[in-house]
Enzyme design. Structure first.
Site, PDB file in Angstrom:
ATOM      1  N   HIS A 135      -5.521  -3.158  -2.999  1.00 34.70           N
ATOM      2  CA  HIS A 135      -5.176  -2.206  -4.062  1.00 34.70           C
ATOM      3  C   HIS A 135      -5.159  -2.839  -5.450  1.00 34.70           C
ATOM      4  CE1 HIS A 135      -4.222   0.725  -0.975  1.00 34.70           C
ATOM      5  NE2 HIS A 135      -3.648  -0.270  -0.340  1.00 34.70           N
ATOM      6  N   SER A 144       0.793  -1.226   0.000  1.00 30.60           N
ATOM      7  CA  SER A 144       0.000   0.000   0.000  1.00 30.60           C
ATOM      8  C   SER A 144       0.828   1.279   0.000  1.00 30.60           C
ATOM      9  CB  SER A 144      -0.982  -0.008   1.165  1.00 30.60           C
ATOM     10  OG  SER A 144      -0.316  -0.280   2.377  1.00 30.60           O
ATOM     11  N   LYS A 149     -12.084   1.037  -2.125  1.00 33.62           N
ATOM     12  CA  LYS A 149     -11.027   1.664  -2.912  1.00 33.62           C
ATOM     13  C   LYS A 149     -11.471   1.684  -4.380  1.00 33.62           C
ATOM     14  CE  LYS A 149      -7.765   1.066   0.729  1.00 33.62           C
ATOM     15  NZ  LYS A 149      -6.990   0.134   1.537  1.00 33.62           N
TER      16      LYS A 149
HETATM   17  C1  LIG Z   1      -7.110  -0.063   3.025  1.00 39.19           C
HETATM   18  C2  LIG Z   1      -6.517  -1.394   3.301  1.00 39.19           C
HETATM   19  C3  LIG Z   1      -7.142  -2.298   4.140  1.00 39.19           C
HETATM   20  C4  LIG Z   1      -8.348  -1.938   4.949  1.00 39.19           C
HETATM   21  O1  LIG Z   1      -9.493  -1.890   4.175  1.00 39.19           O
HETATM   22  P1  LIG Z   1     -10.701  -0.984   4.659  1.00 39.19           P
HETATM   23  O2  LIG Z   1     -11.862  -1.484   3.908  1.00 39.19           O
HETATM   24  O3  LIG Z   1     -10.328   0.413   4.325  1.00 39.19           O
HETATM   25  O4  LIG Z   1     -10.830  -1.186   6.140  1.00 39.19           O
HETATM   26  C5  LIG Z   1      -6.598  -3.554   4.278  1.00 39.19           C
HETATM   27  N1  LIG Z   1      -5.478  -3.891   3.628  1.00 39.19           N
HETATM   28  C6  LIG Z   1      -4.819  -3.038   2.838  1.00 39.19           C
HETATM   29  C7  LIG Z   1      -3.572  -3.466   2.147  1.00 39.19           C
HETATM   30  C8  LIG Z   1      -5.306  -1.758   2.652  1.00 39.19           C
HETATM   31  O5  LIG Z   1      -4.652  -0.894   1.894  1.00 39.19           O
END
Ligand SMILES: *Cc1c(COP(=O)(O)O)cnc(C)c1O
Length: 412
Positions: free
Chosen positions: A215, A187, A246
């Site tokens: 992602h 990330s 996302k």
């Molecule tokens: C954003 C993210 C999460 C968490 O997901 P949410 O739905 O925002 O709680 C988990 N793992 C990774 C790698 C992320 O970037």
């Protein structure tokens, strides 16, 4: 006493340029977003920090589906999934997601969660029992780290991307329940885990792989089905987590895995059982989001995103070279410009903001000390002109931040 203690901690954060503050968005998530104080006129900023990779967070059809879902199912779910909160919309979404992942995971079923954070806690605590060992990649997301901390399993960490080190750990392990735990797209770095190699290791050592595709889902693969489609992997050893806040533009997450694993999560995973189900309207909106991702529109959004990534990278490579910074080895929408110390990252972010551009300065503990960075993220709703504006502003900021760096330190 508590307040004094916290005040000291806040002073320490300030001295290290680590104070975080929230900004208030007055308009929808989009490249041009108005930001300001609660009761002030907001400033329009060109933003490069959301994870809205396909530009769906503010998509008219999805917003419409959300409203339609609210009309049909109301505002709230009223209870947890096992009590009375599991709706037709949730079930339809899970069925659709299972069908999407079935080519990569035999007998796949899907389970929808309120957030990715909870999905990760659920998987790691439900499978990471005292009989298990978790083999965790060093740069895993905080939610995977927290899941591993909460799990009763023994936890071993392997260095970023180091399959040899992982091989050695697996070989040395006497444990009969081994789980490799990794982000797919990292990330804060944007690079992709060597999943084909990890899968080969899993097969050799009879291990399973928990892969967090937060992602990758929506952005990777011909049809946007994520990293497994992108790499053409198929195995029942894959326990896949996709998030839906996302690229999918809405909220929540899902686990896709062999039906036996999903059944186990439904029965034992506390972050699944002891929380109110997300509003059915959210699941209903996600049905539309999935259609867009898989269809012609999704395809053209991914193609546009790929062109923007190429444009940004060629501009950043020249800039990084001039400034002595490091451009991360990433082909994804996450493009880190690693500048090193916290103050420089903040100064760069501030210089951009003075030009009406918003890019997040990411500092420890989110990234290792000494690797503070601008984390530039692109969205299919950016234009080529937006990217040019960012590159021009960075070029102008460069002399300002390399010189005042010393001055800043003296002042601090
Ligand atoms: C954003 C993210 C999460 C968490 O997901 P949410 O739905 O925002 O709680 C988990 N793992 C990774 C790698 C992320 O970037």
């Amino acid at each position: 006493m508590l307040l004094e203690h916290l005040k000291r901690a806040a002073d320490e954060r300030a001295a290290q340029a680590l104070t975080r503050r929230r900004r208030i968005a007055h308009s929808a998530c989009a490249p041009h977003q108005s930001v300001g104080a609660l009761d002030a006129t907001p400033t329009p900023l060109l933003t490069f920090c959301s994870n809205d990779y396909l530009g769906l967070a503010n998509h008219a059809s999805i917003a419409h589906a959300l409203a339609e879902g609210a009309h049909r199912y109301g505002a709230g779910s009223g209870a947890s999934h096992l009590v009375s909160g599991h709706s037709l919309a949730h079930a339809q979404l899970e069925e659709g997601l299972a069908r999407w992942l079935a080519p990569y995971i035999p007998q796949a079923q899907a389970l929808y969660f309120c957030t990715g954070y909870m999905a990760n806690l659920a998987v790691l605590t439900a499978l990471g029992t005292a009989q298990a060992t978790l083999f965790c990649e060093a740069l895993n997301h905080a939610s995977l780290i927290d899941g591993a901390r909460l799990a009763k399993a023994d936890v071993q960490r392997y260095p970023h991307g180091d399959t040899q080190a992982l091989d050695a750990l697996l070989r040395a392990s006497q444990c009969e329940l081994k789980l490799i735990v990794t982000d797919s797209v990292f990330s804060m770095d944007g690079d992709i885990a060597p999943l084909a190699d990890l899968l080969a290791l899993a097969e050799r050592h009879d291990a399973w792989i928990v892969v967090d595709d937060a992602h990758g889902f929506g952005t990777l693969g011909e049809q946007g089905r994520g990293v497994l489609e992108h790499l053409g992997l198929r195995s029942e050893r894959l326990i896949y987590i996709g998030t839906l806040g996302k690229a999918a533009g809405v909220a929540g997450a899902f686990v896709a895995a062999h039906a036996t694993i999903v059944e186990h999560l439904v029965n034992t995973a506390r972050p699944y059982i002891y929380t109110t189900a997300a509003p059915p309207a959210v699941a209903h909106a996600l049905l539309t989001s999935l259609q867009i991702i898989a269809g012609e529109e999704g395809r053209s959004r991914r193609a546009h995103l790929a062109a923007l990534i190429a444009q940004l990278r060629s501009g950043l490579a020249a800039l990084a070279e001039r400034a002595g910074w490091t451009l991360g080895a990433s082909d994804t929408a996450i493009q880190p410009l690693i500048v090193g110390d916290n103050a420089t990252a903040l100064a760069l972010s501030a210089a951009l903001e003075a030009e009406g551009i918003r890019v997040g300065a990411i500092r420890p503990p989110t990234v290792p000390a000494g690797t503070a960075r601008l984390r530039i993220t692109l969205s299919a709703s950016h234009t080529a002109e937006d990217v040019t504006r960012l590159l021009d502003a960075l070029a102008r900021a460069l002399p300002q931040v390399s010189a005042p760096r010393a001055a800043h330190k003296e002042a601090a």
